[in-house]
Design a protein around this motif. Structure first.
Motif, PDB file in Angstrom:
ATOM      1  N   SER A 105      16.821  11.544  31.271  1.00 21.25           N
ATOM      2  CA  SER A 105      16.276  12.833  31.814  1.00 21.25           C
ATOM      3  C   SER A 105      17.407  13.455  32.739  1.00 21.25           C
ATOM      4  O   SER A 105      17.217  14.679  32.990  1.00 21.25           O
ATOM      5  CB  SER A 105      15.066  12.486  32.608  1.00 21.25           C
ATOM      6  N   ASP A 106      18.471  12.648  33.341  1.00 23.48           N
ATOM      7  CA  ASP A 106      19.488  12.849  34.337  1.00 23.48           C
ATOM      8  C   ASP A 106      20.723  13.122  33.600  1.00 23.48           C
ATOM      9  O   ASP A 106      21.724  13.113  34.324  1.00 23.48           O
ATOM     10  CB  ASP A 106      19.299  12.299  35.684  1.00 23.48           C
ATOM     11  N   GLY A 109      24.263   8.380  29.296  1.00 27.24           N
ATOM     12  CA  GLY A 109      24.251   7.776  27.887  1.00 27.24           C
ATOM     13  C   GLY A 109      23.534   6.640  27.845  1.00 27.24           C
ATOM     14  O   GLY A 109      22.748   6.173  28.626  1.00 27.24           O
ATOM     15  N   LEU A 110      23.298   5.986  26.629  1.00 29.16           N
ATOM     16  CA  LEU A 110      22.775   5.002  26.251  1.00 29.16           C
ATOM     17  C   LEU A 110      23.119   3.618  26.951  1.00 29.16           C
ATOM     18  O   LEU A 110      22.298   2.821  27.311  1.00 29.16           O
ATOM     19  CB  LEU A 110      22.820   4.728  24.633  1.00 29.16           C
ATOM     20  N   LYS A 111      24.413   3.380  27.145  1.00 30.13           N
ATOM     21  CA  LYS A 111      24.759   2.359  27.664  1.00 30.13           C
ATOM     22  C   LYS A 111      24.351   2.209  29.424  1.00 30.13           C
ATOM     23  O   LYS A 111      23.996   1.264  29.774  1.00 30.13           O
ATOM     24  CB  LYS A 111      26.289   2.162  27.754  1.00 30.13           C
ATOM     25  N   GLN A 112      24.598   3.583  29.954  1.00 30.31           N
ATOM     26  CA  GLN A 112      23.786   3.565  31.257  1.00 30.31           C
ATOM     27  C   GLN A 112      22.285   3.342  31.352  1.00 30.31           C
ATOM     28  O   GLN A 112      21.890   2.727  32.378  1.00 30.31           O
ATOM     29  CB  GLN A 112      24.299   4.900  31.772  1.00 30.31           C
ATOM     30  N   LEU A 113      21.732   3.804  30.479  1.00 30.82           N
ATOM     31  CA  LEU A 113      20.195   3.580  30.197  1.00 30.82           C
ATOM     32  C   LEU A 113      19.972   1.983  30.119  1.00 30.82           C
ATOM     33  O   LEU A 113      19.192   1.353  30.659  1.00 30.82           O
ATOM     34  CB  LEU A 113      19.869   4.284  29.171  1.00 30.82           C
ATOM     35  N   PHE A 114      20.947   1.299  29.196  1.00 31.59           N
ATOM     36  CA  PHE A 114      20.715  -0.070  29.175  1.00 31.59           C
ATOM     37  C   PHE A 114      20.873  -0.997  30.401  1.00 31.59           C
ATOM     38  O   PHE A 114      20.128  -1.614  30.768  1.00 31.59           O
ATOM     39  CB  PHE A 114      21.477  -0.555  27.890  1.00 31.59           C
TER      40      PHE A 114
END
Length: 459
Positions: A105-106, A109-114
């Motif tokens: 939402s901010d 990417g996917l790696k940061q989410l992980f």
């Protein structure tokens, strides 16, 4: 029942989650809680009955205490190890490929989410991922920590458990001043009604329909994923660093007694006897020598300090217990087979391996939910992270020596944990290792070493 009602498992776990939040926040947060983590002694309570000025006794007692930053240090080391892992990401559709760089939402990417999911699992042992769509119909992930997931229900449909209710707490801006930071609490409710997803926002008694619209069909499932440390079920699991946090708090309490005893030893109580009414005391000399009237006596009341060594020994024992707890979580010496992982789940023991695996599976499940929402095939959607921490093994004797040296303050705890995680001694100078030791002792690790221009390349 009200929207503010909480799940029984939430109520049971909330205190431990709050302990973790304070433990990670550090010494200031712990001390601001006052008697929650550092109770007053019976003597202090009795002294305060004599007047408000006696409250300074407890203030001095709390100020002298030291809270060790073991949880912060180990958390930083573990996240550093995880950040080196490279996810395998396969997004066959162009509509999903944007997630690789813009999944949250901010706008991360996917790696940061992980990594965020792993961080939440290390901190609280639990978090949740909500799949939602923005005003343009683009899906994204919203991450909720353990304390924000207030209530949930599952029911059995065709022999399988389906999530049919989730209540999430959110904070909305409530400040009329553009520079203010006041917030108000609202509740987002996701529920399945007649097999269709309905989302509502409960705000101070009002209820607004927030059911996401993407095409003409409503979802037939709840797009929310629970993330855990040993599995991704809705049940509240274990908190990996809770043992370490409790050891740190116990060490904090012991340090208050330890430094209070040292303070009294260094500042003995003077006494004078044999004074008559009207007698005066003259003070002379650089360090205040007393000139007493005839037949008077003086001296100092000094504590023997018999229990000081025992208190210090118990502080060291708590440090050792915290070190062992951290080493158990960070154990990355071998890959787990399916059977070994099931055994670990039965034992409810969370390691960095199981945490990485569960976090990756949760993110992948979220991507598949998005594909289903967009009427795309989810079979080829992949997000996996191999928990391969260099496949290194370490010398058990050297590890034991490092552990003993860390307890004695001869090497830093971070150096020990990095060796356990990588099987290699960190490539740093003697001066940098000395800075690590001093920073851990002073509670400033992360400032002394990592803000230097010539800092080593260590995560």
């Amino acid at each position: 029942m009200a929207v503010t009602d909480k799940h029984p498992q939430y109520i049971a776990a909330k205190n431990n989650w709050q302990i973790m939040r304070d433990a990670i926040a550090g010494e200031d947060a712990i001390k601001q809680k006052g008697t929650v983590y550092l109770p007053k002694s019976a003597g202090m309570i009795e002294a305060e009955k004599q007047g408000d000025s006696a409250k300074s006794i407890y203030e001095g007692y709390r100020t002298r205490a030291q809270y060790p930053l073991w949880v912060q240090d180990s958390l930083r080391t573990m996240v550093g190890l995880v950040s080196k892992l490279q996810p395998e990401i396969i997004l066959p559709s162009k509509q999903l490929q944007v997630l690789e760089e813009n999944a949250t939402s901010d706008g991360f990417g996917l790696k940061q989410l992980f990594i965020r999911v792993v961080l939440n699992l290390l901190e609280y042992g639990r978090c949740g991922l909500l799949i939602d769509v923005d005003q343009k119909g683009v899906p994204y992930f919203a991450l909720y920590d353990a304390l924000s997931i207030k209530n949930w229900k599952e029911n059995s449909v065709g022999g399988r458990k389906d999530l049919n209710l989730v209540v999430l707490e959110e904070q909305f801006d409530n400040s009329e001043d553009k520079f203010g930071h006041e917030t108000r609490t609202v509740y987002r409710v996701l529920e399945l009604i007649d097999g269709k997803l309905v989302v509502s926002l409960h705000d101070s008694g009002s209820v607004d329909d927030k059911t996401p619209k993407l095409g003409s069909d409503l979802l037939a499932f709840t797009p929310f994923i629970f993330c855990g440390t040993t599995d991704n079920s809705a049940n509240v699991g274990t908190i990996p660093l809770l043992t370490m946090a409790k050891a740190a708090i116990k060490s904090y309490q012991l340090s208050a007694d330890y430094f209070q005893s040292l303070h009294h030893t260094a500042h003995p109580q003077p006494w004078i006897s044999g004074l008559s009414d009207g007698d005066d005391i003259s003070v002379t000399g650089v360090m205040a020598a007393w000139q007493l009237p005839q037949n008077s006596q003086c001296g100092y009341l000094e504590i023997t300090g018999v229990g000081i060594d025992k208190t210090k020994a118990e502080m060291d024992a708590q440090k050792n217990a915290a070190l062992e707890a951290g080493a158990k979580v960070i154990d990355t010496t071998a890959q787990e087979s399916g059977e070994a992982r099931r055994a670990r789940q039965d034992d409810q023991h969370a390691s960095l391996h199981s945490i990485v695996t569960c976090a990756a599976e949760a993110v992948e499940q979220g991507i598949k939910y998005m594909a289903q929402w967009l009427n795309l095939s989810d079979k080829d959607c992949v997000f996996t992270v191999k928990p391969d921490f260099n496949n290194s093994t370490y010398d058990i004797n050297l590890a034991k020596q490092l552990q003993e040296m860390a307890v004695m303050g001869k090497v830093s705890f971070q150096t020990y944990w990095e060796y356990i995680g990588t099987g290699k001694m960190p490539d740093i100078t003697y001066e940098d290792e000395t800075l690590r030791i001093e920073a851990e002792r002073d509670g400033t690790l992360g400032v002394t070493l990592y803000d230097r221009e010539d800092k080593p390349s260590i995560s």
